[in-house]
Design an enzyme around this catalytic site. Sequence first.
Site, PDB file in Angstrom:
ATOM      1  N   ASN A   1      47.226  85.263  12.798  1.00  0.00           N
ATOM      2  CA  ASN A   1      46.848  83.891  12.503  1.00  0.00           C
ATOM      3  C   ASN A   1      47.899  82.668  12.833  1.00  0.00           C
ATOM      4  OD1 ASN A   1      44.173  84.701  11.523  1.00  0.00           O
ATOM      5  ND2 ASN A   1      44.743  84.766   9.311  1.00  0.00           N
TER       6      ASN A   1
ATOM      7  N   HIS B   1      40.388  87.555  -1.956  1.00  0.00           N
ATOM      8  CA  HIS B   1      41.947  87.442  -2.370  1.00  0.00           C
ATOM      9  C   HIS B   1      42.260  87.141  -3.680  1.00  0.00           C
ATOM     10  CE1 HIS B   1      43.421  87.506   1.914  1.00  0.00           C
ATOM     11  NE2 HIS B   1      42.444  86.459   2.263  1.00  0.00           N
TER      12      HIS B   1
ATOM     13  N   HIS C   1      36.739  91.654   8.779  1.00  0.00           N
ATOM     14  CA  HIS C   1      37.522  92.651   8.199  1.00  0.00           C
ATOM     15  C   HIS C   1      37.178  93.069   6.753  1.00  0.00           C
ATOM     16  CE1 HIS C   1      39.376  89.409   5.917  1.00  0.00           C
ATOM     17  NE2 HIS C   1      39.491  88.869   6.998  1.00  0.00           N
TER      18      HIS C   1
ATOM     19  N   THR D   1      41.648  87.203  10.171  1.00  0.00           N
ATOM     20  CA  THR D   1      40.316  86.236  10.405  1.00  0.00           C
ATOM     21  C   THR D   1      40.535  86.043  11.870  1.00  0.00           C
ATOM     22  OG1 THR D   1      40.296  85.464   8.175  1.00  0.00           O
ATOM     23  CG2 THR D   1      39.197  84.055   9.947  1.00  0.00           C
TER      24      THR D   1
ATOM     25  N   HIS E   1      44.222  91.653   3.277  1.00  0.00           N
ATOM     26  CA  HIS E   1      43.506  92.340   4.447  1.00  0.00           C
ATOM     27  C   HIS E   1      44.629  92.177   5.218  1.00  0.00           C
ATOM     28  CE1 HIS E   1      42.324  88.645   5.972  1.00  0.00           C
ATOM     29  NE2 HIS E   1      41.869  88.095   4.895  1.00  0.00           N
TER      30      HIS E   1
ATOM     31  N   ASP F   1      36.033  85.913   1.261  1.00  0.00           N
ATOM     32  CA  ASP F   1      37.567  86.035   1.859  1.00  0.00           C
ATOM     33  C   ASP F   1      38.147  85.315   0.752  1.00  0.00           C
ATOM     34  OD1 ASP F   1      39.392  86.731   3.720  1.00  0.00           O
ATOM     35  OD2 ASP F   1      39.633  84.617   3.410  1.00  0.00           O
TER      36      ASP F   1
END
Length: 415
Positions: free
Chosen positions: A95, A199, A243, A74, A348, A195
């Site tokens: 991250n 997940h 992404h 991200t 990702h 996102d």
Amino acid sequence: MNYLLKLKQAILAALIIILFAALSYSQSQPYVILISFDGYRWDYVNRGITPNINLIINAGVKAISIKPVFPTKTFPNHISIITGMYPENHGIIFNEFKDPFNDRYYYIGDSLEVRESSWYRGEAFWETARRQGIITASYFWPSSDMNREYRRPDYFLHYEHEIPYDVRVNSVLDWLQLPYNERPHFITMYFDLTDGVGHRYGPISPEIDIAISSLDSTLGNLLSGLEEIQMRDSVNIILVSDHGMTEVNFVKIINVEEMLKGYKFGSSNSGPAMMISTDDADIEKIYSLLKKNENHYKVYLKNDIPPYYHFSKSPRISEILLVAEMGWAVITNKDLKWMKPENYNGNHGYDNHHLDMHGVFIAGGPHFKNGYETGTINCLDIYPLLCKIFNIIPNNNIDGKLDRIEFILNEDLGK
Ligand code: AMP
Ligand code: ZN
Ligand code: ZN
């Protein structure tokens, strides 16, 4: 006496001209809303459940996908989009990572560090734009709440995950109704839903389809709000994602800590990619061990990271990098605490060339071609595209290239 009077009249006339020029410039400036749907895979718009996105596509531009930068995480990607630079150049390489020159640790969950402007080596579009007389605003975007006034947008908020999406939409509509001399012309928005759900449930699940529909309704609210304030035709909307997402499962896991028993090492990030640091004396030994067991992941010494990742220049990149095969995860013991089979179904961070890691790119409004489909867009090219739309001078250290993207603009602008 006569001379003084003439001078006064001349100064007054000059002031009036400057005032009119400034006013007409601000009125002729374009409007752009840059929206990010986190983890929104390129194919989500092809599922027939996004009527509002289709409204933009039908009258605008749709790319097959947007190619993110490596690592497909991200923060590195949002900051590449907004600076036009690779992570090795803008400095936010993952991250989370350690500063090799002191004990500071950057981590997206640490609001103090996230706001510390010295981490950010690139120039965000809002900084470029502000310097050149454009008022900017952000209802969230990584790095938009830096602790230095001139490096953030004119209007910004500290990130709060829970702020309801209609509050974000209504605030943006309020910004667009401010008096001219206070009104932002460039605005970012950020929505995390796809996102989190991706997940937890994976990119092919009933739950992600509900999330996709829900974000589409949010976009619909923005579009009808713009209609109500009579700005639907004057605002350019660029919808992107940082992404994509791929299916993962609990069986495809490699515990690096087990493999490196007896060695002292540090690791940051886990899953699709991991950085490993250790004492200089142990680098070769640890690398050899990881290389010997190389199965469902690749291990690289920093100097041998394939050039197509554009991931080696920064001193923040550790000596050893692991990149897992699609769907696989490299982990350490501590990851087993949060990784549970029932909520670990999408991830990702993998190779940015893999299509599952690609995101979405849709754009519409007065500056864009109408009903135009194109191939894959490079996320680095959005920054120079924005500079072109606003007719301002870009920062000259960027990796993005205008000539790879400008053909999506209207003929009179895209040259
Ligand atoms: P990732 O681990 O790459 O999936 O990161 C996604 C997470 O980044 C989201 O769940 C958000 O909570 C977080 N995030 C997004 N924008 C910001 C921001 N501006 N500040 C802090 N955290 C953010
Ligand atoms: Zn993301
Ligand atoms: Zn994520």
